[in-house]
Scaffold this active site. Structure first.
Site, PDB file in Angstrom:
ATOM      1  N   TYR A  39      55.029  15.186  62.225  1.00 35.36           N
ATOM      2  CA  TYR A  39      56.132  14.938  61.290  1.00 35.36           C
ATOM      3  C   TYR A  39      57.457  15.263  61.948  1.00 35.36           C
ATOM      4  O   TYR A  39      57.511  15.917  63.003  1.00 35.36           O
ATOM      5  CB  TYR A  39      55.957  15.753  60.008  1.00 35.36           C
ATOM      6  CG  TYR A  39      56.314  17.221  60.140  1.00 35.36           C
ATOM      7  CD1 TYR A  39      57.527  17.707  59.646  1.00 35.36           C
ATOM      8  CD2 TYR A  39      55.456  18.131  60.754  1.00 35.36           C
ATOM      9  CE1 TYR A  39      57.865  19.041  59.760  1.00 35.36           C
ATOM     10  CE2 TYR A  39      55.779  19.461  60.875  1.00 35.36           C
ATOM     11  CZ  TYR A  39      56.987  19.923  60.374  1.00 35.36           C
ATOM     12  OH  TYR A  39      57.320  21.251  60.498  1.00 35.36           O
ATOM     13  N   ARG A  94      61.365  13.617  70.070  1.00 32.89           N
ATOM     14  CA  ARG A  94      60.320  14.629  69.879  1.00 32.89           C
ATOM     15  C   ARG A  94      59.128  14.022  69.139  1.00 32.89           C
ATOM     16  O   ARG A  94      57.969  14.353  69.424  1.00 32.89           O
ATOM     17  CB  ARG A  94      60.879  15.833  69.132  1.00 32.89           C
ATOM     18  CG  ARG A  94      59.904  16.999  69.034  1.00 32.89           C
ATOM     19  CD  ARG A  94      60.577  18.242  68.486  1.00 32.89           C
ATOM     20  NE  ARG A  94      61.055  18.047  67.116  1.00 32.89           N
ATOM     21  CZ  ARG A  94      61.722  18.980  66.431  1.00 32.89           C
ATOM     22  NH1 ARG A  94      61.996  20.143  67.001  1.00 32.89           N
ATOM     23  NH2 ARG A  94      62.122  18.743  65.194  1.00 32.89           N
ATOM     24  N   ARG A 134      34.016  11.100  57.832  1.00 31.73           N
ATOM     25  CA  ARG A 134      34.720  12.342  58.137  1.00 31.73           C
ATOM     26  C   ARG A 134      34.129  12.949  59.409  1.00 31.73           C
ATOM     27  O   ARG A 134      33.382  13.927  59.384  1.00 31.73           O
ATOM     28  CB  ARG A 134      34.627  13.333  56.966  1.00 31.73           C
ATOM     29  CG  ARG A 134      35.515  14.556  57.169  1.00 31.73           C
ATOM     30  CD  ARG A 134      35.279  15.629  56.111  1.00 31.73           C
ATOM     31  NE  ARG A 134      36.093  16.816  56.383  1.00 31.73           N
ATOM     32  CZ  ARG A 134      35.763  17.764  57.262  1.00 31.73           C
ATOM     33  NH1 ARG A 134      34.625  17.678  57.947  1.00 31.73           N
ATOM     34  NH2 ARG A 134      36.561  18.799  57.460  1.00 31.73           N
ATOM     35  N   LEU A 185      58.082  25.287  69.450  1.00 29.10           N
ATOM     36  CA  LEU A 185      58.517  23.916  69.237  1.00 29.10           C
ATOM     37  C   LEU A 185      59.886  23.729  69.891  1.00 29.10           C
ATOM     38  O   LEU A 185      60.782  24.553  69.683  1.00 29.10           O
ATOM     39  CB  LEU A 185      58.618  23.620  67.740  1.00 29.10           C
ATOM     40  CG  LEU A 185      59.015  22.195  67.374  1.00 29.10           C
ATOM     41  CD1 LEU A 185      57.854  21.235  67.635  1.00 29.10           C
ATOM     42  CD2 LEU A 185      59.448  22.121  65.917  1.00 29.10           C
TER      43      LEU A 185
END
Length: 288
Positions: A33, A52, A101, A206
């Protein structure tokens, strides 16, 4: 006007936005995100966020996402459709939904892309005048913190611990006693010799987009910047401390673990860098 979101090619009211319960972002946190700030109806410093995002997608091997310019166009369209003058645009891309899954990457999935806008008072934030309080907590995250994934449980727990203690942010601390970063921000201190200190980019943190811009502005002003680790004890004794993030720009830190930092009021360097960042970010791109 209803809040408008974006889901897989469609713009629709936020209340109607839906994704599959089989989406790997929901089942495995298999997604990334970005959050970009909007000031004066314009996305600011967004090239850094999109760069990024590209890196995060590459690191997770989500290689069939739309071109970055298409994503930028979606963000701009959300700003326009929501009439957003100041606030944030949130964008999330997952590997998509699969009927099985399984932990391994499924073949043939289409990435899920969702985005929405949120109003927020960024430039005239009251916290810029009062400063914020920080609580230090152990850093419980995985080893690839340089990828901006949606796996944020450790940060959620850190932020809630801060809120429970009457603080606005948590600074996470590694096993060596060194501050890594905030739960949703980059951590800076200012030494008594007026050097700005922040941890160097690595898989441990980050790479903050606002951090990068602030460092550039500080260098332009002739300020000394030291990229190195710093301990909680050193932070306690700092002349100033501050944090940077897209959602808060630059905010002074006035206490850490209930210990006043410097005078216990927003410091000169934090105020200067916030002012410089706002001035820089709101200029037309061609004049920067």
């Amino acid at each position: 006007m209803s809040d408008i979101a974006y889901v897989n090619g469609a713009y629709l009211p936020l209340a109607e936005a839906r994704v599959s319960i089989l989406d790997r972002g929901f089942l495995f946190a298999d997604g990334v995100y970005e959050v970009a700030a909007v000031v004066g109806g314009r996305l600011i410093d967004n090239d850094a966020h999109l760069s990024r995002l590209e890196n995060s997608l590459r690191e997770l091997r989500i290689d069939n996402a739309p071109p970055i310019q298409t994503i930028a166009n979606v963000e701009a369209e959300l700003v326009a459709r929501n009439g957003l003058s100041e606030g944030l645009v949130y964008l999330q891309i997952t590997r998509g939904a699969s009927n099985d899954r399984d932990f391994g990457f499924p073949s043939g999935t289409t990435p899920t892309i969702v985005a929405f806008a949120k109003k927020k008072n960024i430039v005239a934030s009251p916290a810029a005048e009062t400063g914020v309080k920080v609580l230090t907590v152990p850093d419980l995250r995985w080893a690839r913190r340089n990828i901006k994934t949606v796996a944020l449980l450790a940060q959620v727990l850190a932020k809630q611990a801060a809120l429970d203690a009457g603080c606005q942010e948590a600074w996470m601390v590694d096993r060596d006693g060194l501050v890594t970063e905030g739960s949703s921000s980059t951590a800076f201190i200012v030494t008594k010799a007026d050097a700005l200190v922040t941890r160097p980019n690595s898989p441990a943190i980050l790479p903050g987009c606002t951090r990068k811009a602030v460092q550039s502005l500080a260098a332009r002003e002739g300020l000394t910047i030291e990229e190195r680790g710093f301990s909680v004890a050193e932070a306690y004794e700092a002349k100033e401390a501050f944090l940077t993030s897209a959602s808060n720009l630059v905010l002074p830190v006035v206490s850490i673990d209930e210990r006043p930092i410097g005078s216990g009021a927003p410091g000169e360097r934090a105020r200067l860098l916030r002012s410089l960042y706002i001035e820089w970010a709101t200029k037309p791109v061609a004049t920067r």
